[in-house]
Enzyme design. Structure first.
Site, PDB file in Angstrom:
ATOM      1  N   ARG A  88      -4.131 -17.426 -17.538  1.00  0.00           N
ATOM      2  CA  ARG A  88      -4.144 -16.693 -18.813  1.00  0.00           C
ATOM      3  C   ARG A  88      -4.247 -15.183 -18.592  1.00  0.00           C
ATOM      4  O   ARG A  88      -3.731 -14.402 -19.399  1.00  0.00           O
ATOM      5  CB  ARG A  88      -5.257 -17.241 -19.716  1.00  0.00           C
ATOM      6  CG  ARG A  88      -4.871 -18.611 -20.257  1.00  0.00           C
ATOM      7  CD  ARG A  88      -6.007 -19.415 -20.861  1.00  0.00           C
ATOM      8  NE  ARG A  88      -5.508 -20.758 -21.234  1.00  0.00           N
ATOM      9  CZ  ARG A  88      -6.272 -21.798 -21.523  1.00  0.00           C
ATOM     10  NH1 ARG A  88      -7.591 -21.686 -21.478  1.00  0.00           N
ATOM     11  NH2 ARG A  88      -5.731 -22.958 -21.844  1.00  0.00           N
ATOM     12  N   GLN A 119      12.633  -3.048 -35.289  1.00  0.00           N
ATOM     13  CA  GLN A 119      12.700  -2.311 -36.552  1.00  0.00           C
ATOM     14  C   GLN A 119      13.131  -0.858 -36.328  1.00  0.00           C
ATOM     15  O   GLN A 119      13.956  -0.323 -37.069  1.00  0.00           O
ATOM     16  CB  GLN A 119      11.320  -2.355 -37.243  1.00  0.00           C
ATOM     17  CG  GLN A 119      11.325  -1.939 -38.697  1.00  0.00           C
ATOM     18  CD  GLN A 119      12.098  -2.920 -39.575  1.00  0.00           C
ATOM     19  OE1 GLN A 119      12.349  -4.064 -39.198  1.00  0.00           O
ATOM     20  NE2 GLN A 119      12.522  -2.461 -40.741  1.00  0.00           N
ATOM     21  N   GLU A 159       0.545 -21.747 -21.687  1.00  0.00           N
ATOM     22  CA  GLU A 159      -0.787 -21.627 -21.065  1.00  0.00           C
ATOM     23  C   GLU A 159      -1.904 -21.592 -22.112  1.00  0.00           C
ATOM     24  O   GLU A 159      -2.916 -20.907 -21.975  1.00  0.00           O
ATOM     25  CB  GLU A 159      -0.833 -20.451 -20.084  1.00  0.00           C
ATOM     26  CG  GLU A 159       0.215 -20.644 -18.984  1.00  0.00           C
ATOM     27  CD  GLU A 159      -0.049 -19.936 -17.692  1.00  0.00           C
ATOM     28  OE1 GLU A 159      -1.200 -19.585 -17.429  1.00  0.00           O
ATOM     29  OE2 GLU A 159       0.916 -19.760 -16.945  1.00  0.00           O
TER      30      GLU A 159
HETATM   31  N1  CAA Z   1     -13.460 -24.058 -16.187  1.00  0.00           N
HETATM   32  C1  CAA Z   1     -14.132 -25.080 -15.605  1.00  0.00           C
HETATM   33  N2  CAA Z   1     -14.386 -26.252 -16.282  1.00  0.00           N
HETATM   34  C2  CAA Z   1     -13.956 -26.342 -17.559  1.00  0.00           C
HETATM   35  C3  CAA Z   1     -13.266 -25.297 -18.207  1.00  0.00           C
HETATM   36  C4  CAA Z   1     -13.032 -24.103 -17.476  1.00  0.00           C
HETATM   37  N3  CAA Z   1     -12.397 -23.080 -18.019  1.00  0.00           N
HETATM   38  N4  CAA Z   1     -12.982 -25.680 -19.466  1.00  0.00           N
HETATM   39  C5  CAA Z   1     -13.468 -26.914 -19.614  1.00  0.00           C
HETATM   40  N5  CAA Z   1     -14.057 -27.325 -18.458  1.00  0.00           N
HETATM   41  C6  CAA Z   1     -14.779 -28.566 -18.207  1.00  0.00           C
HETATM   42  C7  CAA Z   1     -15.958 -28.723 -19.181  1.00  0.00           C
HETATM   43  O1  CAA Z   1     -17.112 -28.092 -18.693  1.00  0.00           O
HETATM   44  C8  CAA Z   1     -16.110 -30.237 -19.225  1.00  0.00           C
HETATM   45  O2  CAA Z   1     -16.786 -30.669 -18.076  1.00  0.00           O
HETATM   46  P1  CAA Z   1     -18.048 -31.727 -18.138  1.00  0.00           P
HETATM   47  O3  CAA Z   1     -17.449 -33.070 -18.392  1.00  0.00           O
HETATM   48  O4  CAA Z   1     -18.654 -31.642 -16.788  1.00  0.00           O
HETATM   49  O5  CAA Z   1     -18.926 -31.274 -19.243  1.00  0.00           O
HETATM   50  C9  CAA Z   1     -14.667 -30.743 -19.107  1.00  0.00           C
HETATM   51  O6  CAA Z   1     -13.929 -29.692 -18.483  1.00  0.00           O
HETATM   52  C10 CAA Z   1     -14.045 -31.087 -20.429  1.00  0.00           C
HETATM   53  O7  CAA Z   1     -14.084 -29.916 -21.234  1.00  0.00           O
HETATM   54  P2  CAA Z   1     -13.855 -29.951 -22.817  1.00  0.00           P
HETATM   55  O8  CAA Z   1     -14.737 -30.998 -23.409  1.00  0.00           O
HETATM   56  O9  CAA Z   1     -13.967 -28.563 -23.308  1.00  0.00           O
HETATM   57  O10 CAA Z   1     -12.344 -30.475 -22.872  1.00  0.00           O
HETATM   58  P3  CAA Z   1     -11.365 -30.689 -24.121  1.00  0.00           P
HETATM   59  O11 CAA Z   1     -10.654 -31.954 -23.930  1.00  0.00           O
HETATM   60  O12 CAA Z   1     -12.111 -30.475 -25.402  1.00  0.00           O
HETATM   61  O13 CAA Z   1     -10.267 -29.528 -23.890  1.00  0.00           O
HETATM   62  C11 CAA Z   1      -9.266 -27.374 -24.199  1.00  0.00           C
HETATM   63  C12 CAA Z   1     -10.526 -28.201 -23.921  1.00  0.00           C
HETATM   64  C13 CAA Z   1      -9.733 -25.942 -24.118  1.00  0.00           C
HETATM   65  C14 CAA Z   1      -8.664 -27.663 -25.544  1.00  0.00           C
HETATM   66  C15 CAA Z   1      -8.219 -27.659 -23.088  1.00  0.00           C
HETATM   67  O14 CAA Z   1      -7.691 -28.950 -23.192  1.00  0.00           O
HETATM   68  C16 CAA Z   1      -7.091 -26.659 -23.092  1.00  0.00           C
HETATM   69  O15 CAA Z   1      -7.208 -25.572 -22.547  1.00  0.00           O
HETATM   70  N6  CAA Z   1      -5.916 -27.033 -23.696  1.00  0.00           N
HETATM   71  C17 CAA Z   1      -4.708 -26.220 -23.606  1.00  0.00           C
HETATM   72  C18 CAA Z   1      -3.901 -26.637 -22.423  1.00  0.00           C
HETATM   73  C19 CAA Z   1      -2.918 -25.608 -21.977  1.00  0.00           C
HETATM   74  O16 CAA Z   1      -3.226 -24.431 -21.898  1.00  0.00           O
HETATM   75  N7  CAA Z   1      -1.728 -26.074 -21.628  1.00  0.00           N
HETATM   76  C20 CAA Z   1      -0.724 -25.238 -21.074  1.00  0.00           C
HETATM   77  C21 CAA Z   1      -0.199 -25.837 -19.788  1.00  0.00           C
HETATM   78  S1  CAA Z   1       0.677 -24.826 -18.647  1.00  0.00           S
HETATM   79  C22 CAA Z   1       2.031 -24.206 -19.459  1.00  0.00           C
HETATM   80  O17 CAA Z   1       1.898 -23.693 -20.485  1.00  0.00           O
HETATM   81  C23 CAA Z   1       3.404 -24.306 -18.919  1.00  0.00           C
HETATM   82  C24 CAA Z   1       3.649 -23.664 -17.646  1.00  0.00           C
HETATM   83  O18 CAA Z   1       4.255 -24.252 -16.766  1.00  0.00           O
HETATM   84  C25 CAA Z   1       3.249 -22.244 -17.458  1.00  0.00           C
END
Ligand code: CAA
Length: 391
Positions: free
Chosen positions: A254, A347, A374
């Site tokens: 990011r 624009q 991302e």
């Molecule tokens: N660093 C370390 N650990 C992390 C973390 C981070 N930044 N964020 C979450 N975790 C950990 C949490 O601590 C948790 O761990 P525990 O089980 O030990 O407590 C675990 O991960 C689960 O976390 P959440 O409960 O917060 O997970 P969630 O299912 O609610 O998801 C979310 C959180 C922020 C929505 C995440 O799913 C997310 O970022 N989604 C977006 C995905 C994304 O960016 N996709 C793009 C893919 S790449 C792309 O775009 C294409 C390309 O090729 C460039």
């Protein structure tokens, strides 16, 4: 390009160090001479920009933060942000290719790889001999990555992968894929494992290239795994901790997308300034009209603020502290600024801005995806809210 960054800027109200300024000038000169003239061609043809990648590899830009002993340039995240901004200012598709290589490809190996994995893969990636991709997203799981359906099963010496990924940047050029799969979807994030998969392995196919609105040369494709055998030693990190690897990689990713957005916004301002001084209406340059000046000023002020947020996120990462919130804030704000700057640039150009004769229509198309990939802007807000409420 290979050097250790010794001199650090102090605080946030800073000037870049001489080392960072040198990197900025070198990449800016290179990008305006070699990348900018070909950006429209790659946008039109959607060809993977191999010529750009080859030249950037010679300059060490494909492994900016990889240690020198592993073939990288051994620089910090601030230098990395400057590199991605300058590349994206000239060609946003080349910017995202470089960002994915450096952050989503190399970072997981640097942070979680075994010594053998690092020695085997990082030098190839850092020297740009092999391009990397990051396979997290699936047809049914975008924002909700933990709900992925691609399965992994341990069978003797191998893991076997089955499933589909889509919107995978770099796929047409990549030979190393960082792939996420689950042992059991019911385990949600706790079942996810991360693998290093090589192009050409049986059961792994790269699908057709996706025709996208912007960053059209970024080699974005779908991937299919059909009983794809992955050697056990290619599990990256600990079994069941793949989700954390994915999230940490996205924190670094990011910062890269924020840098890409600042680069696109700066290109929009560069073009708007140039055009507004050349274009005459009512017998004077349109830059003399205050309503045009207002757009230029808004762009300049917002780009400055965006760049400072970007640098702050990069410096926080370099400090070794958790930088999830700063990375998401920078990505959210910088991508909004890129969109507004690109709209303003169109624009300012009037009808010409709406045509392919000028690059600003491409900047507008390129800017949009910075609010989507991302993690969408909505996901960044969710991440920021969780971090705020945790403090
Ligand atoms: N660093 C370390 N650990 C992390 C973390 C981070 N930044 N964020 C979450 N975790 C950990 C949490 O601590 C948790 O761990 P525990 O089980 O030990 O407590 C675990 O991960 C689960 O976390 P959440 O409960 O917060 O997970 P969630 O299912 O609610 O998801 C979310 C959180 C922020 C929505 C995440 O799913 C997310 O970022 N989604 C977006 C995905 C994304 O960016 N996709 C793009 C893919 S790449 C792309 O775009 C294409 C390309 O090729 C460039």
């Amino acid at each position: 390009m290979s050097q250790t960054m010794t001199e650090k800027p102090s605080g946030f109200c800073f000037e870049l160090s001489e080392d960072h300024k040198m990197v900025q000038k070198m990449v800016r000169d290179f990008a305006s001479e070699h990348l900018a003239p070909r950006a429209a061609h790659y946008d039109r043809t959607c060809e993977f920009p191999w010529e750009n990648v080859k030249k950037m590899a010679e300059l060490g830009l494909m492994g900016v933060t990889v240690p020198e002993e592993l073939g990288g340039a051994g620089m910090d995240s601030l230098a990395y942000s400057i590199v991605i901004e300058e590349i994206s200012r000239a060609c946003a598709a080349t910017g995202v290719i470089t960002a994915v290589q450096n952050s989503l490809g190399e970072y997981p190996l640097m942070a979680f790889g075994t010594e053998e994995q690092k020695k085997k893969y990082l030098p190839l990636m850092a020297r740009g001999e092999k391009i990397a991709a990051y396979a997290l997203t699936e047809p049914g799981s975008g924002s909700d990555s933990a709900s992925m359906q691609t399965r992994c099963e341990l069978q003797g010496d191998h893991w076997v992968l089955n499933g589909q990924k889509n919107w995978i940047t770099n796929s047409t050029g990549a030979e190393i894929f960082i792939v996420y799969a689950t042992k059991d979807p019911d385990l949600k994030h706790k079942g996810i494992c991360c693998f290093i998969v090589e192009k050409g392995w049986e059961g792994f196919t790269v699908g057709k290239h996706e025709e996208t609105l912007g960053v059209r040369a970024s080699g974005t494709c779908g991937l299919t795994f059909e009983n794809c055998k992955v050697p056990r030693e290619n599990l990256l990190g600990v079994e069941g901790e793949g989700f954390k690897i994915a999230m940490q990689a996205l924190d670094t990713g990011r910062v890269g997308i924020a840098a890409q957005a600042v680069g696109i916004a700066q290109a929009a301002l560069d073009n708007a300034l140039r055009y507004s001084k050349e274009r005459q209406q009512f017998k004077k340059a349109i830059s003399e009209f205050q309503l045009v000046q207002e757009m230029l000023v808004q762009m300049a002020v917002e780009i400055d603020a965006a760049r400072l947020m970007l640098y702050r996120a990069a410096l926080k990462r370099d400090s070794g502290e958790k930088f999830t919130k700063e990375a998401s804030m920078a990505k959210l704000y910088c991508s909004e600024v890129a969109m507004r700057a690109a709209l303003n640039a169109v624009q300012v150009h009037g009808g010409y801005g709406y045509s392919k004769e000028y690059p600003v229509e491409r900047l507008l198309r390129d800017a949009k995806v910075t609010q989507i990939y991302e993690g969408t802007s909505e996901i960044q807000k969710l991440v920021i809210a969780r971090e705020l409420l945790r403090d």
